[in-house]
Design an enzyme around this catalytic site. Sequence first.
Site, PDB file in Angstrom:
ATOM      1  N   LEU A  25       0.822  -1.220   0.000  1.00 36.54           N
ATOM      2  CA  LEU A  25       0.000   0.000   0.000  1.00 36.54           C
ATOM      3  C   LEU A  25       0.855   1.269   0.000  1.00 36.54           C
ATOM      4  O   LEU A  25       1.896   1.340   0.637  1.00 36.54           O
ATOM      5  CB  LEU A  25      -0.933   0.024   1.217  1.00 36.54           C
ATOM      6  CG  LEU A  25      -1.933  -1.125   1.350  1.00 36.54           C
ATOM      7  CD1 LEU A  25      -2.932  -0.830   2.482  1.00 36.54           C
ATOM      8  CD2 LEU A  25      -2.695  -1.396   0.052  1.00 36.54           C
ATOM      9  N   GLY A  28      -1.689   6.274  -2.849  1.00 32.31           N
ATOM     10  CA  GLY A  28      -2.775   6.088  -3.815  1.00 32.31           C
ATOM     11  C   GLY A  28      -3.856   5.198  -3.215  1.00 32.31           C
ATOM     12  O   GLY A  28      -5.052   5.521  -3.252  1.00 32.31           O
ATOM     13  N   HIS A  29      -3.434   4.070  -2.629  1.00 35.66           N
ATOM     14  CA  HIS A  29      -4.404   3.174  -1.991  1.00 35.66           C
ATOM     15  C   HIS A  29      -5.074   3.864  -0.800  1.00 35.66           C
ATOM     16  O   HIS A  29      -6.281   3.708  -0.587  1.00 35.66           O
ATOM     17  CB  HIS A  29      -3.705   1.910  -1.462  1.00 35.66           C
ATOM     18  CG  HIS A  29      -3.045   1.071  -2.505  1.00 35.66           C
ATOM     19  ND1 HIS A  29      -1.689   0.952  -2.606  1.00 35.66           N
ATOM     20  CD2 HIS A  29      -3.564   0.287  -3.487  1.00 35.66           C
ATOM     21  CE1 HIS A  29      -1.389   0.119  -3.602  1.00 35.66           C
ATOM     22  NE2 HIS A  29      -2.504  -0.293  -4.156  1.00 35.66           N
ATOM     23  N   GLN A 146      -9.630  -0.716 -16.177  1.00 33.37           N
ATOM     24  CA  GLN A 146     -10.077  -1.639 -15.122  1.00 33.37           C
ATOM     25  C   GLN A 146     -11.307  -1.081 -14.401  1.00 33.37           C
ATOM     26  O   GLN A 146     -12.268  -1.810 -14.121  1.00 33.37           O
ATOM     27  CB  GLN A 146      -8.954  -1.867 -14.111  1.00 33.37           C
ATOM     28  CG  GLN A 146      -9.391  -2.629 -12.871  1.00 33.37           C
ATOM     29  CD  GLN A 146      -8.227  -2.931 -11.949  1.00 33.37           C
ATOM     30  OE1 GLN A 146      -7.563  -3.932 -12.110  1.00 33.37           O
ATOM     31  NE2 GLN A 146      -7.980  -2.060 -10.982  1.00 33.37           N
ATOM     32  N   SER A 182       2.657   0.470  -6.858  1.00 36.91           N
ATOM     33  CA  SER A 182       3.467  -0.497  -6.105  1.00 36.91           C
ATOM     34  C   SER A 182       4.708  -0.878  -6.901  1.00 36.91           C
ATOM     35  O   SER A 182       5.751  -1.197  -6.342  1.00 36.91           O
ATOM     36  CB  SER A 182       2.653  -1.752  -5.800  1.00 36.91           C
ATOM     37  OG  SER A 182       1.443  -1.395  -5.168  1.00 36.91           O
ATOM     38  N   ARG A 183       4.608  -0.843  -8.230  1.00 37.31           N
ATOM     39  CA  ARG A 183       5.740  -1.250  -9.066  1.00 37.31           C
ATOM     40  C   ARG A 183       6.802  -0.159  -9.189  1.00 37.31           C
ATOM     41  O   ARG A 183       7.878  -0.418  -9.735  1.00 37.31           O
ATOM     42  CB  ARG A 183       5.246  -1.659 -10.453  1.00 37.31           C
ATOM     43  CG  ARG A 183       4.471  -2.976 -10.445  1.00 37.31           C
ATOM     44  CD  ARG A 183       4.219  -3.489 -11.852  1.00 37.31           C
ATOM     45  NE  ARG A 183       3.706  -4.844 -11.878  1.00 37.31           N
ATOM     46  CZ  ARG A 183       2.419  -5.164 -12.026  1.00 37.31           C
ATOM     47  NH1 ARG A 183       1.509  -4.214 -12.143  1.00 37.31           N
ATOM     48  NH2 ARG A 183       2.037  -6.434 -12.039  1.00 37.31           N
TER      49      ARG A 183
HETATM   50  P1  AMP Z   1      -3.416  -2.502  -6.945  1.00 40.72           P
HETATM   51  O1  AMP Z   1      -3.036  -2.815  -5.531  1.00 40.72           O
HETATM   52  O2  AMP Z   1      -2.296  -1.963  -7.774  1.00 40.72           O
HETATM   53  O3  AMP Z   1      -4.199  -3.612  -7.603  1.00 40.72           O
HETATM   54  O4  AMP Z   1      -4.431  -1.281  -6.839  1.00 40.72           O
HETATM   55  C1  AMP Z   1      -5.567  -1.339  -6.020  1.00 40.72           C
HETATM   56  C2  AMP Z   1      -6.429  -0.146  -6.298  1.00 40.72           C
HETATM   57  O5  AMP Z   1      -5.693   1.051  -6.027  1.00 40.72           O
HETATM   58  C3  AMP Z   1      -6.876  -0.052  -7.772  1.00 40.72           C
HETATM   59  O6  AMP Z   1      -8.235   0.363  -7.788  1.00 40.72           O
HETATM   60  C4  AMP Z   1      -5.953   0.996  -8.335  1.00 40.72           C
HETATM   61  O7  AMP Z   1      -6.504   1.695  -9.439  1.00 40.72           O
HETATM   62  C5  AMP Z   1      -5.794   1.928  -7.145  1.00 40.72           C
HETATM   63  N1  AMP Z   1      -4.583   2.742  -7.236  1.00 40.72           N
HETATM   64  C6  AMP Z   1      -3.315   2.306  -7.350  1.00 40.72           C
HETATM   65  N2  AMP Z   1      -2.463   3.348  -7.456  1.00 40.72           N
HETATM   66  C7  AMP Z   1      -3.210   4.477  -7.405  1.00 40.72           C
HETATM   67  C8  AMP Z   1      -2.925   5.873  -7.485  1.00 40.72           C
HETATM   68  N3  AMP Z   1      -1.688   6.328  -7.621  1.00 40.72           N
HETATM   69  N4  AMP Z   1      -3.950   6.739  -7.392  1.00 40.72           N
HETATM   70  C9  AMP Z   1      -5.230   6.287  -7.252  1.00 40.72           C
HETATM   71  N5  AMP Z   1      -5.578   4.981  -7.179  1.00 40.72           N
HETATM   72  C10 AMP Z   1      -4.585   4.090  -7.267  1.00 40.72           C
END
Ligand code: AMP
Length: 253
Positions: A25, A28-29, A146, A182-183
Amino acid sequence: MEVVVRPEELATFRGCAFVPTMGALHDGHLSLIREAKKTDKPVVVSIFVNPEQFAPEEDLDKYPRSLEQDCEFAESVGADLVFAPTVETMYPAEPENIHLPEAATHPQLEDACRPTHFRGVCVAVARLFDLVQPSVTVFGLKDYQQYLVIKQLIEQESKRWSDLQIIGADIIRDDDGLAMSSRNVYLTTDQRSQALGLHKAIRCTSEEAMLEILDDHGLEVEYAVIRDCETLLSPTEGKPTRALVAALLGHIR
Ligand code: AMP
């Protein structure tokens, strides 16, 4: 805040505001969790690195994992429960043969670059919705296709998750403009400045200008397009659009 792995422990959280994640996390999360808090419903965050959405050559084994710190972060912004299911809980039998919405098959964007990805995403999200039974779910607009896929999945399966609402949360960026991801931990300092080409490119109003900027930054483009923001197909006169970019720096997408 509680951390649970068994679906039985979700029973008292039906009707919650739900934020699905793959962990590692970052802010963004956390902004998604803050959006969920605004609904005044209990907030459940799931952490599950979903093997079904990674192709064999992708980074499933390397994907960053930090459950303990994730739980601290989630709690710091008011999450009420973290659900961290096992693969066995998520996939007790063969994964569901789900009917994919149009946004997952037609636009020739992520669907073309990662042909098995959205099937994996939809199967996992559908299973999570079945287990959690939320009334609101929050997805980030960073992964815009997505977001639309899940929005259409919810519409398509309206009887299965009746009255489920989806909220699209704005993209959160670091001070230099790079969208948090995360990447990003895989990037070297040089690659990080190259990656800023993404942020510059998506503010362009033509695909040609986008491609030029991405090329100047040494990014290997998978797609850089301007599309109708509802269908993700070619823009139609007078309808709102979105710029969408995917690019590689070495093996980092
Ligand atoms: P992930 O853990 O990458 O699968 O992301 C989980 C959720 O967090 C998804 O709905 C992503 O679109 C959102 N997310 C990831 N990075 C960001 C960011 N920088 N800003 C807003 N939402 C994000």
